[in-house]
Design a protein around this motif. Structure first.
Motif, PDB file in Angstrom:
ATOM      1  N   ALA A 117      63.742 -34.556  -3.168  1.00 28.04           N
ATOM      2  CA  ALA A 117      62.608 -34.394  -4.078  1.00 28.04           C
ATOM      3  C   ALA A 117      63.006 -33.678  -5.365  1.00 28.04           C
ATOM      4  O   ALA A 117      62.580 -34.059  -6.458  1.00 28.04           O
ATOM      5  N   GLY A 118      63.835 -32.654  -5.228  1.00 26.98           N
ATOM      6  CA  GLY A 118      64.186 -31.852  -6.399  1.00 26.98           C
ATOM      7  C   GLY A 118      65.520 -32.179  -7.014  1.00 26.98           C
ATOM      8  O   GLY A 118      65.828 -31.708  -8.114  1.00 26.98           O
ATOM      9  N   GLN A 119      66.335 -32.963  -6.289  1.00 28.51           N
ATOM     10  CA  GLN A 119      67.696 -33.278  -6.745  1.00 28.51           C
ATOM     11  C   GLN A 119      68.481 -32.009  -7.050  1.00 28.51           C
ATOM     12  O   GLN A 119      69.259 -31.936  -8.002  1.00 28.51           O
ATOM     13  N   LYS A 120      68.242 -30.992  -6.220  1.00 29.26           N
ATOM     14  CA  LYS A 120      68.976 -29.732  -6.320  1.00 29.26           C
ATOM     15  C   LYS A 120      68.735 -28.938  -5.039  1.00 29.26           C
ATOM     16  O   LYS A 120      67.827 -29.260  -4.256  1.00 29.26           O
ATOM     17  N   PHE A 121      69.561 -27.917  -4.840  1.00 35.69           N
ATOM     18  CA  PHE A 121      69.312 -27.006  -3.730  1.00 35.69           C
ATOM     19  C   PHE A 121      68.272 -25.989  -4.184  1.00 35.69           C
ATOM     20  O   PHE A 121      68.473 -25.270  -5.157  1.00 35.69           O
ATOM     21  N   ASP A 122      67.158 -25.925  -3.481  1.00 33.17           N
ATOM     22  CA  ASP A 122      66.060 -25.026  -3.824  1.00 33.17           C
ATOM     23  C   ASP A 122      65.665 -24.275  -2.556  1.00 33.17           C
ATOM     24  O   ASP A 122      64.834 -24.739  -1.771  1.00 33.17           O
ATOM     25  N   GLY A 123      66.268 -23.101  -2.350  1.00 29.50           N
ATOM     26  CA  GLY A 123      66.039 -22.344  -1.131  1.00 29.50           C
ATOM     27  C   GLY A 123      64.581 -22.027  -0.861  1.00 29.50           C
ATOM     28  O   GLY A 123      64.089 -22.272   0.255  1.00 29.50           O
ATOM     29  N   PRO A 124      63.842 -21.468  -1.824  1.00 21.42           N
ATOM     30  CA  PRO A 124      62.426 -21.184  -1.570  1.00 21.42           C
ATOM     31  C   PRO A 124      61.618 -22.422  -1.174  1.00 21.42           C
ATOM     32  O   PRO A 124      60.730 -22.344  -0.323  1.00 21.42           O
ATOM     33  N   ASP A 125      61.934 -23.570  -1.765  1.00 21.90           N
ATOM     34  CA  ASP A 125      61.226 -24.796  -1.397  1.00 21.90           C
ATOM     35  C   ASP A 125      61.542 -25.194   0.043  1.00 21.90           C
ATOM     36  O   ASP A 125      60.652 -25.594   0.800  1.00 21.90           O
ATOM     37  N   ILE A 126      62.809 -25.071   0.433  1.00 20.50           N
ATOM     38  CA  ILE A 126      63.188 -25.407   1.815  1.00 20.50           C
ATOM     39  C   ILE A 126      62.466 -24.493   2.792  1.00 20.50           C
ATOM     40  O   ILE A 126      61.898 -24.951   3.797  1.00 20.50           O
ATOM     41  N   LEU A 127      62.456 -23.187   2.508  1.00 13.12           N
ATOM     42  CA  LEU A 127      61.785 -22.256   3.419  1.00 13.12           C
ATOM     43  C   LEU A 127      60.299 -22.552   3.497  1.00 13.12           C
ATOM     44  O   LEU A 127      59.705 -22.479   4.583  1.00 13.12           O
ATOM     45  N   SER A 128      59.667 -22.881   2.378  1.00 11.01           N
ATOM     46  CA  SER A 128      58.232 -23.190   2.415  1.00 11.01           C
ATOM     47  C   SER A 128      57.958 -24.357   3.353  1.00 11.01           C
ATOM     48  O   SER A 128      56.935 -24.386   4.053  1.00 11.01           O
TER      49      SER A 128
END
Length: 290
Positions: A36-47
Motif C-alpha cells: 500500500a505504501g511502497q515503503k517500510f512503515d512501522g507504525p502502519d504495520i503495528l496499527s
C-alpha cells in the motif's frame, strides 16, 4: 526457480505448517502495508496488527496483547476504534514496547516476529543491505529484546538469498555473516546441522531455540513435506511456521501438498500477495534482481 514460486512457496508453506494460524494474518498485514505504501512503515504495520486483534481476537502472543492494552489506554474512551486509532508515533510505540517488556519480566525474545515478517524478504524496494535492519525494526514494534529481531533477520536474509537462487548452504552462510549477532544466535550456525535443540533448556518460544530447530529440519530434509513432517512434534507451535516459510522458499510448495490443506479463498489471498510482491523482481539467466 522463479521469484513467484519462491515467494508463493513461503506464503503457502507458512499457511499449511501453521494451519493458517494468526501469524499468517500478521504476515499478510506486513505485505499489505508494504504494497500500500511502497515503503517500510512501522507504525502502519503495528496499527494493522493491533486492529487485527481488536476485531478478531486472534491469538497474537502475550507481548503484543500488552501493547494492545497500552494502546487502548492511550485511546481513552473511544468505543469503536478504527485502524487509524491504533496509528501511533514511533516514539510512543517505543514507550509501549518498553512497558510490555517490563510486564513480561524482560522475556520478549520470542519468535513471533520471525513468523510474520518474511514478506520483507520478498519486497523489491528493501535492498539486501537494509533487509536485516528492517527485520529488526519490524520486530521492535512489539518485542523489545534484540534477539527477536536478529532471529527474524536471519530467516529473512535466508529467504532473500533463496529468492536470488543461491544455494541453501550459501544462504545460511550469508545470513550468519551478519555482524554483531548475539552469541545465542551465533551458536546456531555450527550446531543446527547436528542437533535440533540447544544443549541448555530454554523456553519453547525463545527465538534462538526455535530458529535452531527450524533450520535443523530444513537443512536435513530433501523437500518441504519432509521438513514439515520432521518438525511436527512438541515444538511445532513455535518452529513449524518458520519451517514452512523456509522450506517453501527453498523448494516451493507442490500442489499435492496444499490442495487438501487449505481452502480456495485462503489460497487466493496468499497467492495474490505473493504475485504482487514477486512481480517487481526481474530474472536474467537464472539471476533474480529488483
Amino acid at each position: 526457480m522463479n521469484a513467484l514460486t519462491r515467494c508463493e512457496g513461503a506464503y503457502i508453506g507458512h499457511a499449511i505448517a501453521s494451519q493458517y494460524d494468526p501469524s499468517i494474518h500478521m504476515s499478510l498485514n506486513v505485505s499489505d502495508s508494504l504494497l500500500a505504501g511502497q515503503k517500510f512503515d512501522g507504525p502502519d504495520i503495528l496499527s494493522r496488527h493491533l486492529y487485527l486483534y481488536h476485531t478478531q481476537k486472534f491469538e497474537i502472543g502475550e507481548t503484543t496483547k500488552y501493547i494492545y492494552q497500552e494502546a487502548l489506554a492511550y485511546n481513552g474512551t473511544q468505543t469503536c476504534p478504527t485502524r487509524e486509532s491504533f496509528l501511533f508515533e514511533q516514539s510512543l510505540i517505543d514507550k509501549m514496547v518498553q512497558k510490555a517488556h517490563n510486564k513480561c519480566d524482560g522475556l520478549t525474545a520470542g519468535c513471533g516476529p520471525a513468523h510474520r515478517s518474511y514478506p520483507l524478504a520478498f519486497c523489491h524496494f528493501i535492498s539486501d543491505d537494509d533487509l536485516f535492519e528492517y527485520s529488526t525494526l519490524e520486530a521492535q514494534l512489539t518485542h523489545y529484546s534484540p534477539l527477536a529481531g536478529q532471529v527474524a533477520g536471519i530467516v529473512n536474509v535466508i529467504c532473500r538469498s533463496l529468492l536470488k537462487n543461491k544455494s541453501w548452504d550459501d544462504a545460511v552462510d550469508l545470513a550468519f555473516a551478519t555482524p554483531r549477532l548475539h552469541k545465542d544466535v551465533q551458536q546456531i550456525y555450527g550446531r543446527h546441522h547436528r542437533w535440533a535443540y540447544p544443549a541448555v533448556e530454554t523456553h519453547a518460544a525463545y527465538a534462538p531455540t526455535v530458529l535452531n530447530n527450524a533450520l535443523h529440519h530444513v537443512a536435513t530434509s530433501k523437500n518441504a513435506p519432509q521438513a514439515m513432517a520432521k518438525a511436527d512434534g512438541k515444538e511445532k507451535f513455535y518452529s513449524l511456521p518458520i519451517v514452512g516459510v523456509l522450506a517453501g522458499a527453498r523448494w516451493g510448495t507442490p500442489t499435492e501438498v496444499f490442495k487438501d490443506n487449505i481452502d480456495n479463498s485462503k489460497l487466493k489471498r496468499l497467492r495474490d500477495a505473493a504475485a504482487k510482491l514477486s512481480s517487481f523482481w526481474k530474472e536474467n539467466n537464472g539471476h533474480v534482481y529488483a
